[in-house]
Design an enzyme around this catalytic site. Structure first.
Site, PDB file in Angstrom:
ATOM      1  CB  CYS A 106      -0.925   0.024   1.218  1.00 19.65           C
ATOM      2  SG  CYS A 106      -1.979  -1.412   1.372  1.00 19.65           S
ATOM      3  CG  HIS A 150      -6.566   1.355  -0.245  1.00 16.39           C
ATOM      4  ND1 HIS A 150      -5.397   1.921  -0.716  1.00 16.39           N
ATOM      5  CD2 HIS A 150      -6.188   0.438   0.690  1.00 16.39           C
ATOM      6  CE1 HIS A 150      -4.363   1.379  -0.083  1.00 16.39           C
ATOM      7  NE2 HIS A 150      -4.817   0.471   0.767  1.00 16.39           N
ATOM      8  CB  CYS A 182      -1.488   0.742   7.849  1.00 14.90           C
ATOM      9  SG  CYS A 182      -3.077   0.460   7.027  1.00 14.90           S
ATOM     10  N   GLY A 217       0.532  -3.618   4.436  1.00 15.39           N
ATOM     11  CA  GLY A 217       0.455  -5.045   4.697  1.00 15.39           C
ATOM     12  C   GLY A 217       1.807  -5.640   5.046  1.00 15.39           C
TER      13      GLY A 217
END
Length: 373
Positions: free
Chosen positions: A90, A329, A359, A361
């Site tokens: 991300c 997203h 954040c 993964g």
């Protein structure tokens, strides 16, 4: 150290994966349209571009083959412009921005395009052939599903389902109001005649969300309504030295003040923004109270609320035009979107400092602090 600035921001419309208006659009074509749009809007001399750095969370299939170089060729950039694909899940396109800034401070170029793309319609989460390391899978939560991490955060930090739903309703409300006021149209580049987002649901109510079943655990609190949707989209920012921007009359939005990366436990990966934001703020020499704008990626309502609480953020300054629960997203594109958005909001609101953070993964966080010029 040379000052580095954000001198332009553009993105595609964001649409739901699988059934949205961009589901039949190749990701390389999608990103190329955004790169063309950014160049047209900023008026940057493409001959001066050093590199096109593109973030992508699952760079395979139509997102493979070093998609950055291919995007540059599709967008008709000069052959002299390089292309590099980066992957931090991300955080990929925010890392692209950080890389460009570092290159400029090294004296290894004056002007870069940092972009990101993800077609979650055409390349699935985890890719086409995931092959986790068996030994690591036994001892680590590195491969844990993102929804399960959101449930872990909700349990660990006491984030109720009702609080998550109220947060999601507010994200949808803010996005709806921004759309109605025309505040998102300037950042969007039309793709194949599609010129507006297809993800927001501004009429969302707490009552409607209360009727949804838990999405990841039968006894859980996280639902599809309190999670960011699977999304197709691309975003790009122009990153250059402040001296170059001023000398060439580029539309400077903000200066990059500091950046940071951090790691955290994979099973609560949603808490990544906490330490990365603290590091970036300390490096910038400012505190949370100095922030005027915050773009905190809403991977899930539970982790957003937990991060807001741990950092002590003023909710009135967070995701002013709505966040990813409403807007979407597209994994590799989100970092460029929220940095570009934060820079644009500083310009629009007259604020001094902004924070963009998300954040990642596997248990990471990434953050960028921007300063108005």
């Amino acid at each position: 150290m040379r000052n580095v600035v954000i001198a332009g921001y553009a993105r595609s419309p964001f649409h739901l994966a699988g059934k949205g208006a961009l589901a039949r659009v190749r990701p390389d074509d999608l990103a190329a349209d955004v790169v063309r749009g950014l160049i047209a809007r900023t008026g940057v001399d493409v001959a001066a571009l050093e590199d096109l750095i593109v973030g992508c969370a699952f760079p395979e299939g139509e997102q493979g083959f070093n998609i950055a170089r291919l995007i540059g060729l599709i967008a008709d950039l000069p052959l002299s412009v390089g292309g590099m694909t980066v992957n931090r899940f991300c955080g990929s396109s925010m890392s692209a921005i950080h890389y460009a800034a570092g290159q400029i401070q090294l004296g290894a170029g004056e002007v870069f395009i940092a972009a990101g793309v993800e077609s979650m319609s055409r390349v699935p989460m985890m890719g086409f052939n995931p092959m986790p390391n068996p030994a690591l899978a036994k001892k680590s939560a590195a491969y844990l599903g993102m929804g399960d991490t959101a449930e872990n955060v909700a349990a660990k930090f006491g984030i109720s389902r009702e609080a998550q739903e109220a947060f999601a309703v507010e994200s949808q409300r803010k996005a709806g109001e921004a759309i109605a006021a025309g505040l998102l149209s300037d950042e969007i580049v039309a793709v194949g005649g599609v010129d507006a987002d297809g993800t927001p649901r501004p009429g969302t109510t707490a009552e409607a969300l209360a009727g949804l079943k838990p999405a990841f655990s039968a006894n859980g609190t996280v639902t599809a309504g309190t999670a960011s949707p699977l999304t197709d989209g691309a975003a790009a920012v122009l990153v250059c030295s402040e001296d170059y921007a001023v000398a060439n009359g580029l539309p400077v939005l903000a200066r990059i003040k500091s950046v940071a990366i951090s790691g955290c436990a994979p099973e609560i990966m949603g808490m990544g923004p906490v330490e990365s934001s603290r590091k970036a703020l300390a490096r910038a020499g400012i505190s949370v109270g100095d922030l005027d704008v915050v773009e905190l990626n809403e991977a899930f309502a539970s982790q957003s609320l937990a991060c807001i609480g741990e950092l002590g953020l003023d909710v009135a300054k967070v995701n002013i035009d709505g966040g990813a629960i409403a807007i979407g997203h597209p994994l590799g594109a989100t970092g460029a979107r929220i940095v570009g958005k934060a820079a644009s909001l500083l310009k629009r609101t007259g604020g001094r400092y902004a924070l963009a953070t998300q954040c990642i993964g596997g248990g990471q966080g990434i953050a960028t602090v921007l300063e108005a010029i």
